[in-house]
Design an enzyme around this catalytic site. Structure first.
Site, PDB file in Angstrom:
ATOM      1  N   GLY B  12       0.831  -1.207   0.000  1.00  0.00           N
ATOM      2  CA  GLY B  12       0.000   0.000   0.000  1.00  0.00           C
ATOM      3  C   GLY B  12       0.860   1.250   0.000  1.00  0.00           C
ATOM      4  CG  ASN B 112       4.423  -7.065   7.693  1.00  0.00           C
ATOM      5  OD1 ASN B 112       3.867  -6.895   6.601  1.00  0.00           O
ATOM      6  ND2 ASN B 112       3.764  -7.138   8.833  1.00  0.00           N
ATOM      7  CB  THR B 140       3.677   0.071   6.768  1.00  0.00           C
ATOM      8  OG1 THR B 140       2.309  -0.049   7.166  1.00  0.00           O
ATOM      9  CG2 THR B 140       4.530  -0.156   8.002  1.00  0.00           C
ATOM     10  CB  ILE B 141       0.055   4.439   6.907  1.00  0.00           C
ATOM     11  CG1 ILE B 141      -1.017   3.384   6.617  1.00  0.00           C
ATOM     12  CG2 ILE B 141       0.390   5.214   5.659  1.00  0.00           C
ATOM     13  CD1 ILE B 141      -2.394   3.987   6.356  1.00  0.00           C
ATOM     14  CG  ASP B 142      -0.995  -0.530   8.677  1.00  0.00           C
ATOM     15  OD1 ASP B 142      -1.912   0.315   8.735  1.00  0.00           O
ATOM     16  OD2 ASP B 142      -0.984  -1.471   7.853  1.00  0.00           O
ATOM     17  CG  MET B 186      -6.711   2.351   6.367  1.00  0.00           C
ATOM     18  SD  MET B 186      -5.527   2.555   5.004  1.00  0.00           S
ATOM     19  CE  MET B 186      -6.640   2.557   3.587  1.00  0.00           C
ATOM     20  CD  GLU B 243      -8.432  -1.542   7.943  1.00  0.00           C
ATOM     21  OE1 GLU B 243      -9.291  -1.530   7.052  1.00  0.00           O
ATOM     22  OE2 GLU B 243      -7.205  -1.599   7.704  1.00  0.00           O
ATOM     23  NE  ARG B 300      -3.337   3.530   0.527  1.00  0.00           N
ATOM     24  CZ  ARG B 300      -3.734   2.308   0.183  1.00  0.00           C
ATOM     25  NH1 ARG B 300      -3.727   1.338   1.079  1.00  0.00           N
ATOM     26  NH2 ARG B 300      -4.119   2.037  -1.045  1.00  0.00           N
TER      27      ARG B 300
END
Lengths: 406, 406
Positions: B12, B112, B140-142, B186, B243, B300
């Site tokens: 993403g 990852n 990653t935005i996560d 997210m 989410e 994002r």
């Protein structure tokens, strides 16, 4: 001296609705015509209930911060005034408050429903021979008010929408097969907001493939044909649709089951057009790679992405409305006229609020096609999103002011 | 001289993933170690298919524009490499491309899953005694990568989320009865993004009432009790939910029926937690004034609201990864370590990609409660959203670059 004024805000908030309040406050700093500038809590409801706060103590720094703070700082309401020939009681309550606080002028910031209030109140005081001035200041992200060339709030929403469309288009372009991306904007009766997505360009070319507006009856078969062809050609379709899409019978293509209780004007509470379009694309087996982005209230609150032009015009509406009152005027709405296109210049003019009340300005049909927009509309929209405000940041986030209206 | 390098992007997109590419390009302008810097189209797929573009012709102005352009400019993919002991064919395709273009070093920017690719490719070339360097750059935005103190992309998403929460909170505070506002962020496996909403404050106080994270099993009854109490007290509830909310059995509370086809890692394609929470609040008759905002891919991609700290660290990851290759290193991921909290300083360090691959870093349990977050987490998050980039504007909108990767 000794006379006071009152300002209140109504309807859905915008990013720049407080800029009009700051315009009134700046005018009072300059002219000192009113001893106290009061704010009513929650619009006309607060006026009826006599719930006022004194805004005169705000410092210049606080007024400047208010100018760059989104969403109605005085609170809001949705309230429909009855005809005073039918029921005078609310009018009496309002007049009681104006008398009690020695208020000479009442500035009401809002959309076509609020201009209905301005119109009715103006008529009432005129008929009764009461010496009170009632003034309307326009506000709506929808840009659908008659008689004004555009509305404060629209330019900032348009800038946020086109910025978000540009950025999510880039995000939606990274795979080999990108599927369909659908953005749903606000706009229940007019497509101005959805149309502003046309301004998002890469290398001078609009990124949006199709724009669907309430001005056109939605044709499901034509829509599916357009989307299928575009998807087969590019493996990517970018669609912007207004929440207010209607079919050939004039019925909303998607209508939420629940109507929000506080929407006393009985407007259908919309939303879900994006989901509806996704559903019919899936059903037609075009692709199942479909993303929907509903911009929701972020599109009307995003001061961090506001248009400087919009902010300044909104401020001017407040300031010039005040000056027009100094000139002895009353019973008008401060409307915006474009004086010059290049360079872009506007002036604030007197508008009869009865011409604005309860009416809707749609996009001229000759500016749009069934699934896109024409050059005339692009020319109209472009000046409205120009310029970025110098937002103050504190700890990485915009610094906003919250008035104590509880 | 004569050796070349290759960079590709995976997974993403983020607002700052191109800043890492610009870091590599800036490093090559400085050191000139590689004759040509190639970019692969659509990640490892483009490497396998030999679809490369020459990035060396980009001017310094274009590199600077790329640094401030959101979403994977080289395109992306989601592709899981098989174990080379099972199937060597893809590895051979990749090596063919590296040979053909005389590529010494392959930089792979991703999360990852991509670090799994970096790990497997590194092992492969090592086992085969092939002199190629494989380097991972995190993205990653996560914020859920192991071994790195944070991830490029997260700070900008966190800034966008907290800015949007602040602005929509003001918008959601204007009526007497404001109902419930729900923001869905997210974050399928970790709650970092949802937790960043805590940074939105008015008068020094967080605006969010409740934050629900995947780290805690979602307790429906407790949730409804919390929401009811808050609503009765304030006539306003502001909720942020990830989410990825799961119940006590570890099942997602809401799971979309359709799984997106291009998500080859078979991650559940989530979304709809906001709608789920709205549904159970309605069902419990707490109120029917409920709005849901799903931030979607805007969170994002929003370079216009990015964190300068995030952009600069992402750029550093590319630049330092290049410098580490100059120092003879290979088979590592460029991770971020916080060297000093005040002033906030970071350094880029070598990380074993096998420690990052296919693993997820959750928020430490001692930093959160069942419906909120603690001071430690606020301290962790605050430095990551600091600073605003000087975005170039053209005709009222951010100016971004689009590389010709079609």
């Amino acid at each position: 001296m000794g006379k006071n004024c009152l300002v209140a805000q109504s309807g859905g908030p915008t990013a720049v609705i407080n800029a009009s309040v700051s315009g009134i406050l700046d005018a009072n700093m300059k002219y000192n015509y009113f001893e106290v500038v009061y704010g009513a809590k929650n619009g006309i409801q607060g006026v009826m209930e006599g719930k006022l706060i004194d805004l005169s103590h705000l410092t210049k720094d606080e007024i400047d911060l208010l100018k760059l703070t989104p969403a109605s700082a005085l609170g809001s309401c949705r309230h429909k005034m009855k005809d005073f020939n039918e029921d005078e009681s609310e009018y009496k309550m309002i007049l009681d408050t104006l008398e009690k606080y020695d208020i000479d002028t009442f500035f009401y910031i809002g959309g076509n429903d609020s201009m209905d209030t301005v119109h009715k109140l103006s008529l009432y005081v005129k008929n009764k021979g009461i010496d009170k001035k009632i003034v309307g200041i326009p506000k709506t992200i929808d840009n659908d008010l008659m008689e004004t060339d555009f509305t404060p709030g629209f330019g900032s929403a348009a800038k946020y929408i086109s910025t978000t469309v540009l950025e999510t288009y880039l995000d939606a372009s990274v795979y080999k097969d990108n599927g369909v991306y659908i953005v749903e904007t606000m706009g229940r009766d007019a497509g101005w907001l959805a149309s502003s997505s046309i301004l998002a360009k890469i290398n001078g070319k609009p990124v949006v493939d199709f724009i669907y507006l309430p001005e056109n009856p939605f044709d499901k078969e034509k829509f599916l044909t357009d989307v299928r062809k575009c998807y087969e050609e590019k493996k990517q379709v970018y669609i912007v649709a207004s929440e207010g899409l209607k079919d050939a019978n004039g019925d909303y293509v998607f209508k939420s089951k629940t109507v929000e209780v506080h929407d006393k004007f009985a407007h259908a509470q919309l939303g879900g057009v994006g989901g509806y379009l996704k559903g019919i694309i899936e059903e037609a087996n075009i692709t199942n790679r479909i993303k929907v982005l509903e911009l929701g209230t972020a599109q009307r609150a995003a001061m961090h992405c506001a248009s400087l032009t919009d902010i300044e015009v909104s401020h001017q509406c407040g300031l010039r409305a005040y000056e027009m009152v100094l000139d002895g005027k009353s019973g008008f709405m401060a409307g915006i006229k474009v004086k010059s296109k290049t360079p872009f210049e506007t002036e604030i003019v007197e508008i009869d609020p009865s011409l604005v009340a309860n009416r809707v300005k749609e996009i001229p049909r000759e500016w749009i096609t069934d699934n896109f927009v024409k050059e005339e509309l692009i020319e109209y929209l472009t000046p409205l999103i120009q310029g970025q405000p110098q937002i103050k940041y504190e700890n990485g986030l915009p610094k906003y002011i919250k008035l104590n209206i509880r």
